[in-house]
Design a protein around this motif. Structure first.
Motif, PDB file in Angstrom:
ATOM      1  N   ALA A 198      10.711 -16.788  -6.766  1.00  0.00           N
ATOM      2  CA  ALA A 198      11.010 -15.612  -7.578  1.00  0.00           C
ATOM      3  C   ALA A 198       9.944 -14.571  -7.273  1.00  0.00           C
ATOM      4  N   VAL A 199      10.334 -13.301  -7.372  1.00  0.00           N
ATOM      5  CA  VAL A 199       9.411 -12.213  -7.054  1.00  0.00           C
ATOM      6  C   VAL A 199       9.503 -11.138  -8.132  1.00  0.00           C
ATOM      7  N   THR A 200       8.402 -10.455  -8.360  1.00  0.00           N
ATOM      8  CA  THR A 200       8.337  -9.341  -9.298  1.00  0.00           C
ATOM      9  C   THR A 200       7.306  -8.350  -8.768  1.00  0.00           C
ATOM     10  N   ALA A 201       7.330  -7.135  -9.288  1.00  0.00           N
ATOM     11  CA  ALA A 201       6.392  -6.120  -8.815  1.00  0.00           C
ATOM     12  C   ALA A 201       5.888  -5.280  -9.979  1.00  0.00           C
ATOM     13  N   VAL A 202       4.652  -4.815  -9.842  1.00  0.00           N
ATOM     14  CA  VAL A 202       4.043  -3.919 -10.819  1.00  0.00           C
ATOM     15  C   VAL A 202       3.651  -2.647 -10.072  1.00  0.00           C
ATOM     16  N   ALA A 203       4.344  -1.555 -10.364  1.00  0.00           N
ATOM     17  CA  ALA A 203       4.005  -0.269  -9.753  1.00  0.00           C
ATOM     18  C   ALA A 203       2.756   0.274 -10.446  1.00  0.00           C
ATOM     19  N   VAL A 204       1.795   0.678  -9.649  1.00  0.00           N
ATOM     20  CA  VAL A 204       0.541   1.225 -10.173  1.00  0.00           C
ATOM     21  C   VAL A 204       0.595   2.738 -10.024  1.00  0.00           C
ATOM     22  N   ASP A 205       0.166   3.451 -11.058  1.00  0.00           N
ATOM     23  CA  ASP A 205       0.154   4.917 -11.024  1.00  0.00           C
ATOM     24  C   ASP A 205      -0.551   5.394  -9.755  1.00  0.00           C
ATOM     25  N   ARG A 206       0.022   6.403  -9.102  1.00  0.00           N
ATOM     26  CA  ARG A 206      -0.543   6.927  -7.845  1.00  0.00           C
ATOM     27  C   ARG A 206      -1.973   7.429  -8.030  1.00  0.00           C
ATOM     28  N   ALA A 207      -2.352   7.802  -9.240  1.00  0.00           N
ATOM     29  CA  ALA A 207      -3.713   8.261  -9.501  1.00  0.00           C
ATOM     30  C   ALA A 207      -4.718   7.105  -9.420  1.00  0.00           C
ATOM     31  N   THR A 208      -4.226   5.879  -9.504  1.00  0.00           N
ATOM     32  CA  THR A 208      -5.090   4.693  -9.390  1.00  0.00           C
ATOM     33  C   THR A 208      -4.797   4.022  -8.054  1.00  0.00           C
ATOM     34  N   ALA A 209      -5.581   4.344  -7.060  1.00  0.00           N
ATOM     35  CA  ALA A 209      -5.382   3.742  -5.737  1.00  0.00           C
ATOM     36  C   ALA A 209      -5.791   2.271  -5.778  1.00  0.00           C
ATOM     37  N   ILE A 210      -5.039   1.436  -5.068  1.00  0.00           N
ATOM     38  CA  ILE A 210      -5.351  -0.001  -4.981  1.00  0.00           C
ATOM     39  C   ILE A 210      -6.248  -0.194  -3.760  1.00  0.00           C
ATOM     40  N   PRO A 211      -7.538  -0.523  -3.965  1.00  0.00           N
ATOM     41  CA  PRO A 211      -8.404  -0.728  -2.800  1.00  0.00           C
ATOM     42  C   PRO A 211      -8.048  -2.046  -2.098  1.00  0.00           C
ATOM     43  N   ARG A 259       0.829  -1.218   0.000  1.00  0.00           N
ATOM     44  CA  ARG A 259       0.000   0.000   0.000  1.00  0.00           C
ATOM     45  C   ARG A 259       0.859   1.263   0.000  1.00  0.00           C
ATOM     46  N   GLU A 260       1.939   1.249   0.757  1.00  0.00           N
ATOM     47  CA  GLU A 260       2.775   2.441   0.884  1.00  0.00           C
ATOM     48  C   GLU A 260       3.331   2.891  -0.463  1.00  0.00           C
ATOM     49  N   ARG A 261       3.677   1.946  -1.319  1.00  0.00           N
ATOM     50  CA  ARG A 261       4.272   2.252  -2.619  1.00  0.00           C
ATOM     51  C   ARG A 261       3.286   2.109  -3.781  1.00  0.00           C
ATOM     52  N   ASN A 262       2.021   1.780  -3.464  1.00  0.00           N
ATOM     53  CA  ASN A 262       0.972   1.569  -4.469  1.00  0.00           C
ATOM     54  C   ASN A 262       1.454   0.580  -5.528  1.00  0.00           C
ATOM     55  N   THR A 263       1.924  -0.564  -5.045  1.00  0.00           N
ATOM     56  CA  THR A 263       2.544  -1.571  -5.901  1.00  0.00           C
ATOM     57  C   THR A 263       1.951  -2.944  -5.627  1.00  0.00           C
ATOM     58  N   LEU A 264       1.814  -3.739  -6.686  1.00  0.00           N
ATOM     59  CA  LEU A 264       1.407  -5.133  -6.570  1.00  0.00           C
ATOM     60  C   LEU A 264       2.653  -5.990  -6.678  1.00  0.00           C
ATOM     61  N   VAL A 265       2.860  -6.865  -5.704  1.00  0.00           N
ATOM     62  CA  VAL A 265       4.027  -7.736  -5.660  1.00  0.00           C
ATOM     63  C   VAL A 265       3.538  -9.164  -5.889  1.00  0.00           C
ATOM     64  N   TYR A 266       4.207  -9.863  -6.802  1.00  0.00           N
ATOM     65  CA  TYR A 266       3.832 -11.247  -7.124  1.00  0.00           C
ATOM     66  C   TYR A 266       5.003 -12.160  -6.793  1.00  0.00           C
ATOM     67  N   LEU A 267       4.708 -13.236  -6.069  1.00  0.00           N
ATOM     68  CA  LEU A 267       5.696 -14.225  -5.651  1.00  0.00           C
ATOM     69  C   LEU A 267       5.311 -15.572  -6.239  1.00  0.00           C
ATOM     70  N   THR A 268       6.288 -16.281  -6.816  1.00  0.00           N
ATOM     71  CA  THR A 268       6.026 -17.636  -7.276  1.00  0.00           C
ATOM     72  C   THR A 268       6.939 -18.599  -6.526  1.00  0.00           C
ATOM     73  N   TYR A 269       6.395 -19.762  -6.191  1.00  0.00           N
ATOM     74  CA  TYR A 269       7.140 -20.811  -5.502  1.00  0.00           C
ATOM     75  C   TYR A 269       6.406 -22.127  -5.720  1.00  0.00           C
ATOM     76  N   SER A 270       7.041 -23.218  -5.359  1.00  0.00           N
ATOM     77  CA  SER A 270       6.342 -24.504  -5.433  1.00  0.00           C
ATOM     78  C   SER A 270       6.301 -25.095  -4.042  1.00  0.00           C
ATOM     79  N   ASP A 271       5.286 -25.891  -3.804  1.00  0.00           N
ATOM     80  CA  ASP A 271       5.200 -26.568  -2.520  1.00  0.00           C
ATOM     81  C   ASP A 271       4.844 -28.026  -2.751  1.00  0.00           C
ATOM     82  N   ARG A 272       5.105 -28.786  -1.730  1.00  0.00           N
ATOM     83  CA  ARG A 272       4.813 -30.215  -1.722  1.00  0.00           C
ATOM     84  C   ARG A 272       4.016 -30.529  -0.478  1.00  0.00           C
TER      85      ARG A 272
END
Length: 157
Positions: A142-155, A120-133
């Motif tokens: 592995a992790v990646t992030a998508v920064a969302v424009d500050r004009a579009t708040a993430i509810p 929320r602080e950075r208005n960013t979506l963070v995606y994590l991939t892993y496998s489990d057993r």
């Protein structure tokens, strides 16, 4: 539950769109005399709750006889890159953390998972991939992030 209600519920489940990967492509990594070759597959997953975000995941796919029969256990390594592919809009308030995709990597016990987290602080979506057993998961991730424009708040819920 009455049989007619059970049938209606079953039909509703069948009619629901299933979340699945769209295979983008693959490369062979090892030749197999019998059955398909071992390969690395790249799949695309559109986030079901965030329009305009697609995650690309590469992972190993075991070939050979076991791979052809669907009983091979794929390796735990995976890589992820999520990108804004259109205007980002959130359809409904998101949990702070939620599994958005899960795919089988072996007949019974292993799954590849993708979890979305909201920063929320950075208005960013963070995606994590892993496998489990079932018994012993893998710490490889592995992790990646998508920064969302500050004009579009993430509810967030």
């Amino acid at each position: 539950m009455r049989p007619s209600l059970r049938l209606a519920a079953l039909l509703a489940l069948v009619a629901m769109p299933a979340l699945h990967a769209e295979e983008i492509g693959d490369v062979n990594t090892a030749f197999q005399w019998i059955g398909p070759d071992h390969k690395i597959v790249v799949d695309a997953y559109d986030d079901p709750k965030v329009a305009g975000v697609t995650c690309y995941v590469s992972h190993a796919k075991t070939g050979g006889i076991k791979g052809a029969l669907g009983i091979a256990e794929d390796k735990s390594e995976a890589s992820i890159a999520c990108r804004q592919v259109g205007p980002v809009s959130v359809k409904q308030p998101l949990p702070r953390q939620e599994e958005v995709f899960s795919e089988r990597m072996s007949l019974l016990f292993k799954r590849l998972r993708i979890v979305r987290m909201v920063d929320r602080e950075r208005n960013t979506l963070v995606y994590l991939t892993y496998s489990d057993r079932l018994v012993d998961g893998s710490p490889q991730n592995a992790v990646t992030a998508v920064a969302v424009d500050r004009a579009t708040a993430i509810p967030v819920k």
